[in-house]
Design an enzyme around this catalytic site. Structure first.
Site, PDB file in Angstrom:
ATOM      1  N   ASN A  13      24.696  33.770  56.193  1.00 31.96           N
ATOM      2  CA  ASN A  13      25.033  34.632  55.944  1.00 31.96           C
ATOM      3  C   ASN A  13      26.639  34.949  55.548  1.00 31.96           C
ATOM      4  O   ASN A  13      26.907  34.923  54.745  1.00 31.96           O
ATOM      5  CB  ASN A  13      23.905  35.318  57.823  1.00 31.96           C
ATOM      6  N   ASP A  16      28.374  30.981  54.381  1.00 32.80           N
ATOM      7  CA  ASP A  16      29.194  30.369  52.728  1.00 32.80           C
ATOM      8  C   ASP A  16      30.101  31.355  52.441  1.00 32.80           C
ATOM      9  O   ASP A  16      30.961  30.525  51.603  1.00 32.80           O
ATOM     10  CB  ASP A  16      28.047  30.657  52.331  1.00 32.80           C
ATOM     11  N   TYR A 200      23.258  31.313  66.599  1.00 34.15           N
ATOM     12  CA  TYR A 200      22.625  32.050  66.486  1.00 34.15           C
ATOM     13  C   TYR A 200      20.664  32.507  67.305  1.00 34.15           C
ATOM     14  O   TYR A 200      21.312  32.389  68.137  1.00 34.15           O
ATOM     15  CB  TYR A 200      21.300  30.687  65.488  1.00 34.15           C
ATOM     16  N   ARG A 276      28.847  28.909  65.355  1.00 31.18           N
ATOM     17  CA  ARG A 276      27.979  28.642  64.926  1.00 31.18           C
ATOM     18  C   ARG A 276      28.247  27.709  63.731  1.00 31.18           C
ATOM     19  O   ARG A 276      29.291  27.915  62.827  1.00 31.18           O
ATOM     20  CB  ARG A 276      26.612  29.375  65.376  1.00 31.18           C
ATOM     21  N   GLY A 277      27.367  27.355  62.706  1.00 31.58           N
ATOM     22  CA  GLY A 277      27.380  26.679  61.680  1.00 31.58           C
ATOM     23  C   GLY A 277      28.874  26.132  61.245  1.00 31.58           C
ATOM     24  O   GLY A 277      28.736  24.771  61.258  1.00 31.58           O
ATOM     25  N   GLU A 278      29.265  26.371  60.269  1.00 29.17           N
ATOM     26  CA  GLU A 278      30.547  25.520  59.543  1.00 29.17           C
ATOM     27  C   GLU A 278      31.818  26.535  59.843  1.00 29.17           C
ATOM     28  O   GLU A 278      32.374  26.062  60.800  1.00 29.17           O
ATOM     29  CB  GLU A 278      30.584  25.284  57.843  1.00 29.17           C
ATOM     30  N   SER A 280      33.325  29.052  61.668  1.00 32.90           N
ATOM     31  CA  SER A 280      34.115  29.201  63.173  1.00 32.90           C
ATOM     32  C   SER A 280      33.737  27.781  63.577  1.00 32.90           C
ATOM     33  O   SER A 280      34.464  27.554  64.772  1.00 32.90           O
ATOM     34  CB  SER A 280      32.580  30.594  63.945  1.00 32.90           C
TER      35      SER A 280
END
Length: 383
Positions: A13, A16, A200, A276-278, A280
Site C-alpha cells: 500500500n 513502498d 495494520y 507501521r511498516g518502514e 512511518s
C-alpha cells in the site's frame, strides 16, 4: 550529469510508494536528474497531491514520474537521447524490472549501475550483506545490494538535509506548533495528549484504549481516513462514546492523509506516535517522540525477529527497568504480552522515554543520511 531511474512496484500500500518518493525527491533536491517509474499512481497521489494520475509523463518537485506499464512497453521513455549519460538504476525493495527494460539497459553505451535497494532491518546480517555484488547472467554493468540500516556499516536512513533543525525550530515555537495543529483541522488541548495511529488492522487498539482509560489519562487519538484500522475503529460499538464524543477520557479525531512533510510535522507536535511498516517507522524516530512500531505478521514469526533486533539496538545502554518497560509495550502492541500491564509499566517512566527518544534520533543523525551514502556508493562504482 548523472541520471537516476527508480523503479517501484506497490506491494505494501503506502509504504513502498512512500519510501520511493522520499528517495526520489531527496535525490532531486540535490540537483540529481531523477525519474520515478511506479505501477500505482493512485497510491502515490494520496500523499503527493500535485500528481495527476491520468497523465503519462509529468514533473513533480523535480522528479519525472512515469507509469510502469508505459516504460515496460517503451523503455526509451526513460531517456535514450544520450546513451553515454551515466545512469544508476534503483530497484526499490529489490523489485524485478521488466525484461524490456533490462534489455534496454544492456544496450546503453555505459551499462548503468543497478542497485537492489532492499528493506530496512536492524538485524546483524544486514551489515555483512550491504554493498555486496549481485551479478546476473547477461548484465554487463555493476549490480549491488544496498541495505538501509541503523549503523555506519549499512546504508543508513532516509533523512532530508536540515530535518532535525526544522524539527527543533517547530518545537521552540508555540505559534508554529499551533499552525500545524490548525492545518490538520485540530486544536491544541492542554488537557489532552495526542496520539497518532497508523497501524495494520490487527493491532490491539481496543486493549490499548482500555489500558489508557484505566490509568485515567486524557488522550486524543488522531485516526487517518482511508486506513482499514480507522474504519474498524469507526465500526466498533465500543467507540460510540456516551459522553459528548469522548471515550472516557479518550477523544477520537479523524483526519485526511496529507503530504509527507505535513505528516512529519504532525509527528513532531504529537506526544505518542503509533506507526507501521518502514516509512512511518523511520519518521517516528526522526520525530524524537515515544513511539510504537507495528510490524506486518510474517510466516514463521520473522516479524518478531525483526522487532527484537530493533529493540536490542534501540534500548542499548538504558537502565534495565526502563528498557524492560519499553520492550514490554512494543511486544504487547505486536500481539505478545498483556497491554494493560505493559501500559501500567511504562507510565512511571514516560519522561525518561521522551528523553531517550530524542537522544536516539540525535544519535542516528550523527551518521550520514541514506541519500548521501547512496550517491557516494554509486559514484564509486561508476568511476
Amino acid at each position: 550529469m548523472h541520471a537516476w531511474w527508480i523503479f517501484c512496484r506497490v506491494v505494501d500500500n503506502l509504504g513502498d510508494a512512500g519510501v520511493s518518493w522520499r528517495l526520489a525527491s531527496q535525490l532531486a533536491a540535490r540537483s540529481c536528474q531523477v525519474t520515478l517509474v511506479i505501477d500505482h499512481l493512485q497510491t502515490l497521489a494520496r500523499f503527493c497531491p500535485a500528481l495527476v494520475t491520468d497523465t503519462p509523463t509529468q514533473q513533480v518537485q523535480g522528479v519525472r514520474i512515469l507509469p510502469w506499464a508505459l516504460v515496460g512497453q517503451d523503455p526509451a521513455q526513460l531517456g535514450a537521447e544520450d546513451p553515454a549519460l551515466p545512469v544508476t538504476v534503483v530497484s526499490a525493495f529489490s523489485c524485478d524490472l521488466p525484461a524490456s527494460v533490462q534489455a534496454f539497459l544492456q544496450q546503453r553505451q555505459v551499462a548503468p549501475h543497478w542497485i537492489l535497494f532492499d528493506y530496512l532491518s536492524a538485524e546483524s546480517w544486514v551489515e555483512g550483506c550491504h554493498g555486496l555484488p549481485a551479478p546476473i547472467p547477461g548484465y554487463p554493468g555493476p549490480r549491488h545490494f544496498f541495505f538501509p540500516g541503523f549503523t555506519p556499516r549499512t546504508g543508513g536512513l532516509l533523512r532530508e538535509l536540515g530535518l532535525l533543525a526544522r524539527r527543533s525550530e517547530i518545537r521552540a515555537s508555540l505559534t508554529r506548533q499551533e499552525t500545524i495543529w490548525r492545518s490538520w483541522g485540530l486544536t491544541e488541548r492542554t488537557n489532552l495528549s495526542t496520539l497518532t495511529l497508523f497501524a495494520y488492522p490487527d493491532a490491539p487498539w481496543q486493549s490499548l484504549r482500555e489500558a489508557m482509560r484505566r490509568t485515567g489519562q486524557a488522550w486524543r487519538w488522531v485516526l487517518f481516513e482511508g486506513m482499514e484500522i480507522t474504519e474498524r475503529i469507526g465500526r466498533a460499538d465500543a467507540f460510540h462514546a456516551p459522553e459528548g464524543g469522548v471515550w472516557g477520557k479518550i477523544e477520537p479525531v479523524r483526519v485526511a492523509l496529507r503530504t509527507q512533510d505535513e505528516y512529519d510535522g504532525l509527528l513532531w507536535v504529537s506526544h505518542f506516535n503509533l506507526v507501521r511498516g518502514e516509512d512511518s517507522f523511520v519518521r517516528a524516530q526522526w520525530a524524537g517522540r515515544p513511539f510504537l512500531w507495528h510490524l506486518y505478521p510474517q510466516a514463521g514469526g520473522q516479524h518478531r525477529v525483526k522487532l527484537e533486533a530493533f529493540l536490542e539496538r534501540y534500548l542499548a545502554g538504558l537502565e534495565a527497568v526502563l528498557a524492560a518497560a519499553i520492550a514490554d509495550l512494543f511486544r504487547a502492541w505486536n500481539g505478545r504480552g498483556d497491554m494493560a500491564l505493559a501500559w501500567q509499566g511504562i507510565a512511571p517512566h514516560w519522561n525518561d522515554w521522551e528523553r531517550h527518544a530524542l537522544a536516539w534520533s540525535e544519535g542516528l543523525a550523527e551518521q550520514p543520511d541514506l541519500v548521501t551514502k547512496l550517491v557516494e556508493f554509486s559514484d564509486l562504482e561508476l568511476k
